[in-house]
Design a protein around this motif. Structure first.
Motif, PDB file in Angstrom:
ATOM      1  N   GLU A 174      18.314  21.615  50.550  1.00 60.19           N
ATOM      2  CA  GLU A 174      17.311  21.162  51.532  1.00 60.19           C
ATOM      3  C   GLU A 174      17.997  20.730  52.827  1.00 60.19           C
ATOM      4  O   GLU A 174      17.477  20.953  53.920  1.00 60.19           O
ATOM      5  CB  GLU A 174      16.468  20.016  50.963  1.00 60.19           C
ATOM      6  N   GLU A 179      12.305  19.496  56.595  1.00 63.90           N
ATOM      7  CA  GLU A 179      13.303  19.760  55.551  1.00 63.90           C
ATOM      8  C   GLU A 179      14.110  18.507  55.226  1.00 63.90           C
ATOM      9  O   GLU A 179      14.517  18.300  54.084  1.00 63.90           O
ATOM     10  CB  GLU A 179      14.213  20.922  55.948  1.00 63.90           C
ATOM     11  N   HIS A 203      12.236  16.659  52.774  1.00 67.28           N
ATOM     12  CA  HIS A 203      12.373  17.251  51.433  1.00 67.28           C
ATOM     13  C   HIS A 203      13.654  16.747  50.769  1.00 67.28           C
ATOM     14  O   HIS A 203      13.646  16.332  49.617  1.00 67.28           O
ATOM     15  CB  HIS A 203      12.430  18.788  51.512  1.00 67.28           C
ATOM     16  N   GLN A 252       5.954  24.934  48.851  1.00 71.63           N
ATOM     17  CA  GLN A 252       6.559  26.245  49.116  1.00 71.63           C
ATOM     18  C   GLN A 252       5.503  27.311  49.405  1.00 71.63           C
ATOM     19  O   GLN A 252       5.730  28.199  50.227  1.00 71.63           O
ATOM     20  CB  GLN A 252       7.459  26.677  47.955  1.00 71.63           C
TER      21      GLN A 252
HETATM   22 FE   LIG Z   1      12.290  22.448  51.824  1.00 66.71          FE
END
Ligand SMILES: [Fe+2]
Length: 167
Positions: free
Chosen positions: A12, A45, A48, A122
């Protein structure tokens, strides 16, 4: 399971820097809207990576941060950037699916529940990128269309997806 989750933190973090690199490329090409879109992608990201980080800690595992691989810094054109983004997101999806497989194998119900958020995320990531690729195909490199799309992408604002989702 915890080892695999640790690996995912690195993946990530790589994703986030890949998109930051793409953002820099767009800025340099004079496309601030695309640069903004990619910068927000970078921020997402990071959330994440942090979500995995917090989970590993919460489960009593040790987080081991690793070196992040060199990401690409140059691209042929806008379409190539988004094709690379699509390919990368498909790769991340396969990593998430693999994590789910491990969670099922190890009968780790907590991990399965935790990973469900990423499975759904996703689906959205891939759909978003596909939509942009479809629009780029319609525009077919025409300056006016690129200009309009750049203006549209300038509107995107960062919303932490891990906070807005029900905890
Ligand atoms: Fe991701």
């Amino acid at each position: 399971m915890l080892n695999a989750l640790n690996e995912q933190i690195n993946a990530e973090q790589y994703s986030s820097l890949l998109y930051l690199s793409m953002s820099a490329w767009f800025s340099e090409k004079g496309l601030p809207g695309f640069a903004n879109w990619m910068y927000i992608q970078f921020q997402e990201e990071m959330t994440h990576a942090n979500k995995f980080f917090k989970y590993v800690v919460e489960r009593g595992g040790k987080v081991t941060l690793k070196a992040i691989a060199q990401m690409p810094v140059d691209f042929k054109d806008i379409v190539e950037v988004f094709e690379k983004t699509k390919t990368h997101e498909e790769h991340v999806t396969s990593l998430i699916n693999n994590l789910v497989d491990i969670a099922i194998e190890e009968r780790d119900h907590a991990a399965q529940s935790f990973l469900k958020w990423f499975v759904d995320e996703q689906v959205e990531e891939e759909a978003n990128v596909q939509e942009i690729l479809d629009t780029l195909k319609l525009i077919n490199g025409q300056g006016n269309g690129i200009f309009m799309l750049d203006r549209e992408m300038r509107q995107r604002v960062f919303v932490d997806p891990t906070v807005t989702a029900a905890e």
